[in-house]
Structures are given as structure tokens and as C-alpha cells.
Design an enzyme around this catalytic site. Structure first.
Site, mmCIF file in Angstrom:
data_model
loop_
_atom_site.group_PDB
_atom_site.id
_atom_site.type_symbol
_atom_site.label_atom_id
_atom_site.label_comp_id
_atom_site.label_asym_id
_atom_site.label_seq_id
_atom_site.Cartn_x
_atom_site.Cartn_y
_atom_site.Cartn_z
ATOM 1 N N SER A 231 0.853 -1.204 0.000
ATOM 2 C CA SER A 231 0.000 0.000 0.000
ATOM 3 C C SER A 231 0.880 1.243 0.000
ATOM 4 O O SER A 231 2.042 1.181 0.430
ATOM 5 C CB SER A 231 -0.857 0.007 1.269
ATOM 6 O OG SER A 231 -1.482 1.267 1.457
ATOM 7 N N TYR A 244 -2.237 -1.114 10.537
ATOM 8 C CA TYR A 244 -2.337 -1.514 9.126
ATOM 9 C C TYR A 244 -1.105 -1.060 8.349
ATOM 10 O O TYR A 244 -0.496 -1.837 7.601
ATOM 11 C CB TYR A 244 -3.603 -0.892 8.532
ATOM 12 C CG TYR A 244 -3.745 -1.019 7.039
ATOM 13 C CD1 TYR A 244 -4.271 -2.175 6.472
ATOM 14 C CD2 TYR A 244 -3.381 0.029 6.179
ATOM 15 C CE1 TYR A 244 -4.417 -2.281 5.093
ATOM 16 C CE2 TYR A 244 -3.526 -0.078 4.813
ATOM 17 C CZ TYR A 244 -4.050 -1.240 4.281
ATOM 18 O OH TYR A 244 -4.191 -1.346 2.917
HETATM 19 P P1 NAD Z 1 -11.581 -5.854 -0.184
HETATM 20 O O1 NAD Z 1 -12.357 -5.720 1.054
HETATM 21 O O2 NAD Z 1 -12.348 -6.020 -1.439
HETATM 22 O O3 NAD Z 1 -10.561 -7.062 -0.102
HETATM 23 C C1 NAD Z 1 -9.981 -7.504 1.092
HETATM 24 C C2 NAD Z 1 -10.257 -8.982 1.156
HETATM 25 O O4 NAD Z 1 -9.471 -9.556 2.187
HETATM 26 C C3 NAD Z 1 -11.686 -9.339 1.493
HETATM 27 O O5 NAD Z 1 -12.472 -9.446 0.341
HETATM 28 C C4 NAD Z 1 -11.542 -10.671 2.220
HETATM 29 O O6 NAD Z 1 -11.892 -11.732 1.362
HETATM 30 C C5 NAD Z 1 -10.064 -10.766 2.515
HETATM 31 N N1 NAD Z 1 -9.840 -11.062 3.927
HETATM 32 C C6 NAD Z 1 -9.775 -10.193 4.952
HETATM 33 N N2 NAD Z 1 -9.548 -10.849 6.098
HETATM 34 C C7 NAD Z 1 -9.459 -12.172 5.781
HETATM 35 C C8 NAD Z 1 -9.216 -13.345 6.534
HETATM 36 N N3 NAD Z 1 -9.000 -13.289 7.847
HETATM 37 N N4 NAD Z 1 -9.222 -14.531 5.878
HETATM 38 C C9 NAD Z 1 -9.434 -14.591 4.549
HETATM 39 N N5 NAD Z 1 -9.642 -13.490 3.780
HETATM 40 C C10 NAD Z 1 -9.653 -12.299 4.402
HETATM 41 O O7 NAD Z 1 -10.665 -4.570 -0.257
HETATM 42 P P2 NAD Z 1 -9.399 -4.243 -1.184
HETATM 43 O O8 NAD Z 1 -9.183 -2.791 -0.972
HETATM 44 O O9 NAD Z 1 -9.548 -4.761 -2.533
HETATM 45 O O10 NAD Z 1 -8.218 -4.982 -0.439
HETATM 46 C C11 NAD Z 1 -7.298 -5.834 -1.092
HETATM 47 C C12 NAD Z 1 -5.893 -5.492 -0.647
HETATM 48 O O11 NAD Z 1 -5.566 -4.206 -1.121
HETATM 49 C C13 NAD Z 1 -5.701 -5.460 0.859
HETATM 50 O O12 NAD Z 1 -4.480 -6.088 1.182
HETATM 51 C C14 NAD Z 1 -5.600 -3.981 1.157
HETATM 52 O O13 NAD Z 1 -4.816 -3.734 2.301
HETATM 53 C C15 NAD Z 1 -4.917 -3.505 -0.098
HETATM 54 N N6 NAD Z 1 -5.002 -2.069 -0.343
HETATM 55 C C16 NAD Z 1 -6.219 -1.495 -0.546
HETATM 56 C C17 NAD Z 1 -6.287 -0.129 -0.761
HETATM 57 C C18 NAD Z 1 -7.603 0.564 -0.993
HETATM 58 O O14 NAD Z 1 -7.622 1.791 -0.982
HETATM 59 N N7 NAD Z 1 -8.695 -0.138 -1.207
HETATM 60 C C19 NAD Z 1 -5.116 0.627 -0.779
HETATM 61 C C20 NAD Z 1 -3.890 0.007 -0.567
HETATM 62 C C21 NAD Z 1 -3.862 -1.347 -0.355
#
Ligand code: NAD
Ligand code: MG
Length: 339
Positions: A231, A244
Site C-alpha cells: 500500500s 495496518y
Molecule cells: P476488499 O475488502 O475487497 O478485499 C480484502 C479482502 O481480504 C476481502 O475481500 C476478504 O476476502 C479478505 N480477507 C480479509 N480478512 C481475511 C481473513 N481473515 N481470511 C481470509 N480473507 C480475508 O478490499 P481491497 O481494498 O480490494 O483490499 C485488497 C488489498 O488491497 C488489501 O491487502 C488492502 O490492504 C490492499 N489495499 C487497498 C487499498 C484501498 O484503498 N482499497 C489501498 C492500498 C492497499
């Protein structure tokens, strides 16, 4: 760099099963504020030129809150994971991939793109996300590929091992592991983070990745790829995401260490560092309501990214043509962020 810009008309993956030639993903639908591109694409040109400024919803967003982990299907507006826009061209033909958090958000966009590029795709997700996961499984099958649904909790080492075994047995191997599942919960102060919260974040973002990676490596052939989701918070931590952000820095560092080790096996390891993306994680405790309403406004682009806009980075990091790329962290942050 990017695939998905449809290098050619939808080539059918050699060895693709099922609906040969039925790679979905027609040209990008017209969107409000599509940037007003008048370019009319040549028949095989794929995605027409699009002005990124005018694409997709801009803040302010309406207040909304879901219980963790949230569903993409219940967000307003619904995120774009490339369901109707991503065109494949055989870049991952015959690959066998496992994507954690593949039910929604960035992982779902990667799952759709991988399948349309010719990969079989297994997705790991929490049982509460079954409605989102079912849609993804159907989209993978619609692309003519094999899909595996692996509900469970990656905070559990035994589940991580089982998930890898099931993917290996189901697909006959594993060439791409995307460690993308993540837990993000906003707390104004370190004093508000309980030991339980801290443990939840670390076990999800770090232990899960560690266990899945350890279980996967013995099955991965030379040429395989591991892709971790870090991130912008790894470099510039948000004031309200202390636990986080530290895990995201650790993921970037883990990626670089592991890449060095894995050269001996011919496995490449890279990470993606997204900026603000419109996903369930943000509306289920990941942000304050105030931040959510202005989500993405602070970027030079003035809006959050949609998952569809980052999926090609995952495709690129998985594809064999990127053979010299390992130990890198790729950003996509609307003009801000590092690296
Ligand atoms: P999202 O909620 O769609 O995806 C996160 C997923 O993590 C969930 O769908 C869930 O299936 C999975 N998850 C969480 N806890 C879990 C557990 N204990 N066991 C199994 N699965 C679990 O949101 P996203 O933003 O697409 O997140 C995906 C990645 O992107 C994450 O690592 C997040 O930190 C990273 N990220 C997101 C952003 C943003 O702005 N959305 C920015 C930087 C990084
Ligand atoms: Mg989800």
C-alpha cells in the site's frame, strides 16, 4: 507496460477449457464523464483512449457503513472490477493462480483479468463474503477457465495449508500466488487499538501471507510468480491506520527479501502498492465516514481508483515476459504516493 490494453483481439488461451473464444469483456462501456474521447478504435485495438480524469465516480460519496468484511455488491456506487471492460489476450494462458481476497475489490479485479488472460483461478475469501465470491466464480467460468472457491480464514495456519493443497490438487499445480487479503481498521490513536485488533491485523496481513507463501513455494515451478499487495501506507502512513500501515511496510520488505531468496528457485516475487481504491474494505471500518465521503479527493487525480484500473499491474507481474522483474513494488495512486 500493460496487458489488458488488449494487444490483440481476444486470443483463446491454448489449452483453454470450456467456452473457447467466449472470452467476455466487450469494449469498455460508455461511462458518464468518459473523458469525451472521440477516438474510434480500430477493430482489434481493444480499449480506446480514455482520459483518466473524467473516468469513474468522484467524491463526495454518500455516507455508508457495512459490517466487516463488507460486500462489493452492497456499495454505492458499485466498484468497477472490470466485469464488462477487461479484455484478455492470452497473456496468462494455462496458468494456475490462487488469489486471496479474490471475492471483491482489487483481488476480484485481478481474478477477472487473470481468467480472461487464460488462467485457472482459485479465490480465498471469508465465508461471510459468499455472495461476492459466487459472482467471481461465475465470471471465471464465463471466461472458460476453471474456478475454485476456498472460503476460510487466513489467520488460521491449517486453513492456509489446506487452501494451497486444494488449489494444487484442483488445478494440478500452482504458478501464481497473489497474497492480497487484508484487514484495515481505522483508529484515531494507538491508545484505541486493542491487543485483539492489533493481532487481527497482523495475523491477516502478515501471518496469513507468510503461511500461504510457505505452503505454496514447494509446489511452484521455475517461472512462477508471487505477488503481494502492499500500500502507499507502507511509505506514507495515514494518521488513523497505524497497525495496518506497519503491516504494509512489512509486506514491501518481505517482498524484497523473499525475492532474493526465490531467485535460487526461479520464482519472481513482487508487490503492488495501491493508493486509495473504492473497495469494501473502506466502507466496513477501514475509514472514518468523513474520510470516506472525500475518498480519493486528496490525490492529484481527485478521485479514488477503481479496482479495474489496477488489475493490469497484477497481470503484468504474473506474466512470463516480466522475467527480469523481481523484488519490486509497483504503485498506482492517481498521481501521488511512492515509490
Ligand atoms: P476488499 O475488502 O475487497 O478485499 C480484502 C479482502 O481480504 C476481502 O475481500 C476478504 O476476502 C479478505 N480477507 C480479509 N480478512 C481475511 C481473513 N481473515 N481470511 C481470509 N480473507 C480475508 O478490499 P481491497 O481494498 O480490494 O483490499 C485488497 C488489498 O488491497 C488489501 O491487502 C488492502 O490492504 C490492499 N489495499 C487497498 C487499498 C484501498 O484503498 N482499497 C489501498 C492500498 C492497499
Ligand atoms: Mg470481500
Amino acid at each position: 507496460m500493460f496487458a489488458g490494453n488488449a494487444l490483440a483481439a481476444d486470443a483463446v488461451a491454448p489449452g483453454a477449457t470450456g467456452a473457447a473464444g467466449a472470452t467476455p469483456g466487450a469494449a469498455a462501456p460508455a461511462r458518464p464523464g468518459n473523458g469525451g474521447s472521440n477516438a474510434s478504435p480500430a477493430p482489434d485495438a481493444g480499449t480506446p483512449l480514455r482520459d483518466p480524469r473524467g473516468l469513474y465516480p468522484h467524491p463526495p460519496f454518500s455516507a455508508q457503513q457495512q459490517p466487516w468484511p463488507g460486500l462489493a455488491g452492497r456499495m454505492t456506487p458499485r466498484p468497477d472490477h472490470g466485469e464488462s471492460s477487461y479484455r484478455g489476450s492470452g497473456l496468462l494462458a494455462g496458468r494456475k493462480a490462487l488469489i486471496t481476497g479474490g471475492d471483491s475489490g482489487i483481488g476480484r479485479a485481478a481474478a477477472i483479468a487473470f481468467a480472461r488472460e487464460g488462467a485457472d483461478v482459485a479465490i480465498v475469501y471469508l465465508p461471510a463474503e459468499e455472495p461476492d465470491a459466487r459472482e467471481v466464480i461465475q465470471l471465471i467460468r464465463d471466461a472458460g477457465r476453471n474456478a475454485l472457491a476456498l472460503p476460510g480464514d487466513i489467520r488460521d495456519e491449517a486453513f492456509c495449508k489446506q487452501a494451497i493443497e486444494r488449489a494444487v490438487n484442483g488445478f494440478g499445480g500452482l504458478d501464481v500466488l497473489v497474497n492480497n487479503a487484508g484487514r484495515q481498521h481505522s483508529h484515531d490513536s494507538i491508545l484505541d487499538i486493542s491487543t485483539e485488533d492489533f493481532d487481527w491485523t497482523l495475523r491477516t496481513n502478515l501471518y496469513g501471507m507468510f503461511w500461504l507463501t510457505k505452503a505454496a513455494i514447494p509446489h511452484m515451478p521455475p517461472g512462477a510468480a508471487i505477488i503481494n499487495t502492499s500500500s502507499v501506507n507502507a511509505y506514507d502512513p495515514s494518521i488513523n491506520l497505524l497497525d495496518y500501515a506497519m503491516t504494509k511496510a512489512a509486506i514491501a520488505n518481505f517482498t524484497k527479501s523473499l525475492a532474493k531468496q526465490m531467485i535460487a528457485r526461479g520464482i519472481r516475487v513482487n508487490a503492488v502498492a495501491p493508493g486509495p481504491f473504492w473497495t469494501p474494505l473502506q466502507v466496513s471500518g477501514g475509514q472514518t465516514q468523513k474520510n470516506l465521503e472525500q475518498f480519493g479527493a486528496q490525490t492529484p487525480m481527485g478521485r479514488p481508483g477503481q479496482p479495474a484500473e489496477i488489475a493490469p499491474v497484477y497481470v503484468a507481474l504474473a506474466m512470463a515476459q516480466m522475467s527480469y522483474v523481481t523484488g519490486q513494488v509497483y504503485g498506482a495512486s492517481g498521481g501521488a504516493g511512492q515509490p
